[in-house]
Design an enzyme around this catalytic site. Structure first.
Site, PDB file in Angstrom:
ATOM      1  N   ASP A 125       3.934   1.290   6.311  1.00  0.00           N
ATOM      2  CA  ASP A 125       3.901   2.684   6.770  1.00  0.00           C
ATOM      3  C   ASP A 125       4.042   2.733   8.294  1.00  0.00           C
ATOM      4  OD1 ASP A 125       3.769   3.550   4.199  1.00  0.00           O
ATOM      5  OD2 ASP A 125       1.757   4.416   4.324  1.00  0.00           O
ATOM      6  N   HIS A 153      -5.910   7.126  -3.032  1.00  0.00           N
ATOM      7  CA  HIS A 153      -5.048   6.083  -3.607  1.00  0.00           C
ATOM      8  C   HIS A 153      -5.840   5.163  -4.536  1.00  0.00           C
ATOM      9  CE1 HIS A 153      -2.167   7.581  -0.811  1.00  0.00           C
ATOM     10  NE2 HIS A 153      -2.841   7.179   0.230  1.00  0.00           N
ATOM     11  N   HIS A 182      -2.362   1.516   3.527  1.00  0.00           N
ATOM     12  CA  HIS A 182      -2.263   2.658   2.608  1.00  0.00           C
ATOM     13  C   HIS A 182      -3.469   3.589   2.666  1.00  0.00           C
ATOM     14  CE1 HIS A 182      -0.069   4.786  -0.367  1.00  0.00           C
ATOM     15  NE2 HIS A 182      -0.769   4.431  -1.425  1.00  0.00           N
TER      16      HIS A 182
END
Ligand SMILES: [Fe+2]
Length: 466
Positions: free
Chosen positions: A193, A325, A352
């Site tokens: 990311d 998540h 994440h």
């Protein structure tokens, strides 16, 4: 409310960094502002375009081979393609050499990229400072890097860990804290990311360019080892963009062919005394898939007498006790966890989840549908799982946790930050996590890692936190 009670209440509410015990693990009671992080505006100084006609921008480097004797240099020019060459020289000899690269560009919906250059410099000497120059004439720009020492079992080396960085004011704080950390990281292990450009309408790829300029101050001087996250997918069929990872693959290179991988998203490198395996949470990983087959063949190749430290990077965590998540990494865990235990992986870093968490050494591989053995158990052959997705991106912090804290979770805290891993020799490595709200030298969580191959002794009691 009377005055003493009010003072007590305020004191209690402002006490920070007091840890509370919960089910064996520790949940930090630090509570940060809940406001979302804001992206820095386009005219921020960190996004400044370097002056001069066609000046190279977004300069970044990564490892270019399997052992650390090659470097991939990448940069973007906007006015014209310009030169693909990199001029480089050993600091000591000053003997200048050229390496020839390639240029590419891409379109994404209504965006057209600049000219993206990639050039691999090969046959470098170990442990040597090199200067390099990209661009030509008036607009040439000069940088430097230091190659790693020759691969060997007791070679000390320091890695930085950054994940889910984005380009907010908090992202800038994270990068600054990494740069000013007195424990000097020599290479960044980036757990996915990158730019978060896909949060903008039509995945406005201008935000890929701004991110490239923002991180140049670090990644032009030391390699960042790339892991892909969900924000690299850029899969947008609604605007006709159906090729996953299109901006990432044009902009960022990985040395995947050197480890016989067939795609840039999963690969391995050796660096000093570490063997780093990068996996892709967003590429197929089930049985018979290319990634599965590659990893099955890759793990037995790791020679712990040469590289004692076996480290895995992947984006979506397998052990995560935040309400964000939750269990997204579960299917990959089911596929690969038995291999990680068998091959005694030392540490798995993931991102994440926008917070910090460190696990105990646990495994959960006994379950066979009918035996009911589906809880993580202590396992001295298992890795420690560290979630370090707290780079500071636009989506804000994950601050809601599952309660009670599961036993596998050793420490968790919803703060932004980065970490460092200082490998000392074949048996010991010192790990520390650094919060953005602290001074540069403060270690909020730390642990001495004992190598799983050479010194398989319970290291869970070596952790400390401030
Ligand atoms: Fe992510």
């Amino acid at each position: 409310m009377d005055a003493p009670f009010l003072i007590l209440t305020v004191l209690a509410a402002t006490v920070i960094n007091v840890a509370v015990l919960c089910s064996g693990g520790i949940t930090s009671s630090f509570v940060r502002n809940v406001e979302k992080s804001e992206d820095m505006p386009l005219d921020s100084d960190v996004f400044k375009v370097p002056p001069g006609y066609n000046a190279p921008q977004q300069v970044h480097i990564t490892q270019g081979d399997h052992v650390g004797k090659a470097v991939i240099v990448s940069w973007v020019t906007v006015d014209e393609p310009g030169s693909n060459n990199v001029l480089y020289w050993d600091e000591k000899t000053n003997h200048k050499k050229h390496a020839k690269g390639t240029v590419t560009k891409y379109k994404f919906y209504n965006y057209t990229s600049g000219f993206i250059h990639h050039c691999t410099i090969k046959k470098l000497k170990y442990d040597t400072k090199y200067y390099y120059e990209v661009g030509i004439g008036q607009t040439a720009r000069k940088f430097w890097f230091i190659t790693p020492p020759e691969v060997g079992p007791d070679v000390p080396y320091t890695f930085g860990l950054i994940g889910d960085l984005g380009q907010t004011y908090d992202s800038n704080r994270t990068l600054t804290h990494y740069e000013w950390n007195p424990i000097k990281g020599q290479t960044v292990l980036f757990v996915g990311d990158l730019s978060y450009a896909d949060n903008y309408p039509n995945h406005d790829n201008v935000r890929w360019d701004t991110w490239g300029r923002f991180v140049e101050r670090s990644v032009a001087y030391q390699p960042w080892i790339w892991t892909t996250g969900n924000h690299e997918l850029d899969f947008a069929p609604e605007i006709g963009e159906t090729k996953p990872f299109k901006p990432f693959t044009h902009r960022y290179r990985t040395p995947y062919k050197a480890s016989h991988s067939t795609a840039p998203f999963w690969y391995s490198i050796k660096r000093a005394s570490a063997y780093i395996i990068v996996l892709s949470s967003y590429s197929a990983y089930g049985k018979y898939t290319p990634q599965y087959q590659w990893l099955e063949e890759e793990l037995p190749k790791v020679n712990r007498s040469e590289t004692p430290w076996l480290i895995v990077l992947l984006h979506s965590p397998w052990y995560n006790s935040y309400n964000y998540h939750y269990m997204e990494g579960e299917s990959m865990r089911v596929m690969y966890e038995p291999w990680f235990v068998k091959h005694k992986v030392d540490i798995v870093f993931s991102g994440h989840v926008h917070a910090y968490e460190r696990s105990e050494r646990v495994s959960n591989i006994a379950y066979n549908i009918v035996n009911g053995k589906c809880s993580p158990v202590n396992d001295q052959s298992a890795p420690v799982y560290i979630t370090i997705g707290d780079g500071g991106n636009i989506e804000g912090l994950a601050n809601s946790m599952t309660e009670p804290q599961p036993k596998y979770s050793a420490y968790r805290e919803a703060s932004f930050g980065h970490a460092t891993l200082e490998i000392k020799n074949r048996t010991h490595a010192y790990y520390s996590w650094h919060r953005n709200q602290d001074g540069y030298a403060v270690q909020a969580d730390s642990m001495w890692f004992f190598n799983r191959f050479w010194h398989q002794i319970d290291d869970s009691t070596t952790s400390a936190r401030s």
